[in-house]
Design a protein around this motif. Sequence first.
Motif, PDB file in Angstrom:
ATOM      1  N   ASN A 161       0.925  -1.144   0.139  1.00 57.87           N
ATOM      2  CA  ASN A 161      -0.056   0.130  -0.027  1.00 57.87           C
ATOM      3  C   ASN A 161       0.941   1.124   0.059  1.00 57.87           C
ATOM      4  O   ASN A 161       1.530   1.473   1.042  1.00 57.87           O
ATOM      5  CB  ASN A 161      -0.887   0.051   1.237  1.00 57.87           C
ATOM      6  CG  ASN A 161      -1.863   1.033   1.184  1.00 57.87           C
ATOM      7  OD1 ASN A 161      -2.229   1.512  -0.042  1.00 57.87           O
ATOM      8  ND2 ASN A 161      -2.553   1.505   2.250  1.00 57.87           N
ATOM      9  N   ASN A 197      -0.176   5.351 -11.786  1.00 55.92           N
ATOM     10  CA  ASN A 197      -1.560   5.045 -11.429  1.00 55.92           C
ATOM     11  C   ASN A 197      -1.735   3.415 -11.554  1.00 55.92           C
ATOM     12  O   ASN A 197      -0.928   2.797 -10.753  1.00 55.92           O
ATOM     13  CB  ASN A 197      -2.361   5.759 -12.515  1.00 55.92           C
ATOM     14  CG  ASN A 197      -2.325   7.538 -12.142  1.00 55.92           C
ATOM     15  OD1 ASN A 197      -1.970   7.799 -10.946  1.00 55.92           O
ATOM     16  ND2 ASN A 197      -1.985   8.118 -13.092  1.00 55.92           N
ATOM     17  N   ASN A 198      -2.497   2.981 -12.549  1.00 54.54           N
ATOM     18  CA  ASN A 198      -2.883   1.702 -12.461  1.00 54.54           C
ATOM     19  C   ASN A 198      -2.376   1.023 -13.958  1.00 54.54           C
ATOM     20  O   ASN A 198      -2.445  -0.116 -14.170  1.00 54.54           O
ATOM     21  CB  ASN A 198      -4.339   1.043 -12.521  1.00 54.54           C
ATOM     22  CG  ASN A 198      -5.282   1.951 -13.520  1.00 54.54           C
ATOM     23  OD1 ASN A 198      -4.631   2.440 -14.276  1.00 54.54           O
ATOM     24  ND2 ASN A 198      -6.586   1.606 -13.570  1.00 54.54           N
ATOM     25  N   ARG A 235      -2.000  -3.514 -10.089  1.00 55.62           N
ATOM     26  CA  ARG A 235      -2.278  -2.277  -9.210  1.00 55.62           C
ATOM     27  C   ARG A 235      -3.881  -1.978  -9.832  1.00 55.62           C
ATOM     28  O   ARG A 235      -3.794  -1.117 -10.424  1.00 55.62           O
ATOM     29  CB  ARG A 235      -1.148  -1.335  -9.428  1.00 55.62           C
ATOM     30  CG  ARG A 235      -1.373  -0.376  -8.569  1.00 55.62           C
ATOM     31  CD  ARG A 235      -0.399   0.943  -8.645  1.00 55.62           C
ATOM     32  NE  ARG A 235      -0.599   1.942  -7.745  1.00 55.62           N
ATOM     33  CZ  ARG A 235      -0.042   3.187  -7.798  1.00 55.62           C
ATOM     34  NH1 ARG A 235       0.314   3.593  -8.842  1.00 55.62           N
ATOM     35  NH2 ARG A 235      -0.270   4.124  -6.766  1.00 55.62           N
ATOM     36  N   LEU A 236      -4.537  -2.601  -8.969  1.00 55.81           N
ATOM     37  CA  LEU A 236      -6.159  -2.179  -8.975  1.00 55.81           C
ATOM     38  C   LEU A 236      -6.452  -0.870  -8.667  1.00 55.81           C
ATOM     39  O   LEU A 236      -5.982  -0.766  -7.482  1.00 55.81           O
ATOM     40  CB  LEU A 236      -6.845  -3.278  -8.496  1.00 55.81           C
ATOM     41  CG  LEU A 236      -6.731  -4.839  -9.172  1.00 55.81           C
ATOM     42  CD1 LEU A 236      -7.481  -5.715  -8.344  1.00 55.81           C
ATOM     43  CD2 LEU A 236      -6.848  -4.863 -10.713  1.00 55.81           C
ATOM     44  N   LYS A 237      -7.153  -0.254  -9.371  1.00 53.38           N
ATOM     45  CA  LYS A 237      -7.932   1.293  -8.873  1.00 53.38           C
ATOM     46  C   LYS A 237      -6.544   2.041  -8.658  1.00 53.38           C
ATOM     47  O   LYS A 237      -6.759   3.050  -8.046  1.00 53.38           O
ATOM     48  CB  LYS A 237      -8.483   1.166  -7.741  1.00 53.38           C
ATOM     49  CG  LYS A 237      -9.795   0.189  -8.303  1.00 53.38           C
ATOM     50  CD  LYS A 237     -10.821  -0.065  -6.717  1.00 53.38           C
ATOM     51  CE  LYS A 237     -11.880  -0.843  -6.956  1.00 53.38           C
ATOM     52  NZ  LYS A 237     -12.714  -1.199  -5.866  1.00 53.38           N
ATOM     53  N   GLY A 238      -5.219   1.840  -9.025  1.00 55.64           N
ATOM     54  CA  GLY A 238      -4.299   2.789  -8.975  1.00 55.64           C
ATOM     55  C   GLY A 238      -3.858   3.107  -7.684  1.00 55.64           C
ATOM     56  O   GLY A 238      -3.112   4.073  -7.405  1.00 55.64           O
ATOM     57  N   VAL A 239      -4.068   2.143  -6.558  1.00 56.40           N
ATOM     58  CA  VAL A 239      -3.645   2.521  -5.353  1.00 56.40           C
ATOM     59  C   VAL A 239      -2.656   1.176  -4.813  1.00 56.40           C
ATOM     60  O   VAL A 239      -1.611   1.318  -5.115  1.00 56.40           O
ATOM     61  CB  VAL A 239      -5.021   2.463  -4.183  1.00 56.40           C
ATOM     62  CG1 VAL A 239      -4.567   2.827  -2.939  1.00 56.40           C
ATOM     63  CG2 VAL A 239      -5.900   3.745  -4.768  1.00 56.40           C
ATOM     64  N   SER A 289      -0.983  -2.596  -4.567  1.00 61.14           N
ATOM     65  CA  SER A 289      -0.537  -3.598  -5.660  1.00 61.14           C
ATOM     66  C   SER A 289      -0.218  -4.974  -5.068  1.00 61.14           C
ATOM     67  O   SER A 289       0.101  -4.959  -3.720  1.00 61.14           O
ATOM     68  CB  SER A 289       0.719  -3.101  -6.218  1.00 61.14           C
ATOM     69  OG  SER A 289       1.379  -3.919  -7.193  1.00 61.14           O
TER      70      SER A 289
END
Lengths: 110, 118
Positions: B24, B51-52, B69-73, B75
């Motif tokens: 995170n 980002n994603n 890296r889903l949703k750009g947060v 991973s």
Amino acid sequence: GIQVEQSPPDLILQEGANSTLRCNFSDSVNNLQWFHQNPWGQLINLFYIPSGTKQNGRLSATTVATERYSLLYISSSQTTDSGVYFCAVDLTGTASKLTFGTGTRLQVTL
Amino acid sequence: EAGVAQSPRYKIIEKRQSVAFWCNPISGHATLYWYQQILGQGPKLLIQFQNNGVVDDSQLPKDRFSAERLKGVDSTLKIQPAKLEDSAVYLCASSPRGNSGRGADTQYFGPGTRLTVL
């Protein structure tokens, strides 16, 4: 690819001594950073210094980009300075693709 | 401000098993990196996300390693199946500006996950 060499590979100092760590790189770079990895493995960014000189407390760094080297100075060393020092370079200038050097392992003794 | 979080901190598996690591990044950081650090060496970049989206995965052994890296947060990095030579510390880092064309920026590293493959 770019070569990043650091010297010396190992260094033992008594507390209070000064030291100079060197980083040589084989190509022009757009980014150079110095990191300290403590004995627990945590990497801490010390300097972002593609050129010029910066100082932060007992630490300072100088990069001479035209001659492809950087120096990290540690003054009045403390036991908490122990660990591995890495320089890392990036060629691209648009994205932070860092290539790390071989590292200098520093041990500061009482 | 919270730093980069990683879990687990340690993992021991047998060869040919699968393993996954989680990262995170610092809130708001656009770019996320996964590095592999073999004992006695400097970290080596495996994959970089902006980002994603993947910016660079040229050094990722894609036959066994995958990352998303889903949703750009946060991973995940997965190894399937693991080999003995995968024993290393896997470091996650993030940086705020990302691929802006304004030059590279400072990377902040997490504590790492130490993987031992037996």
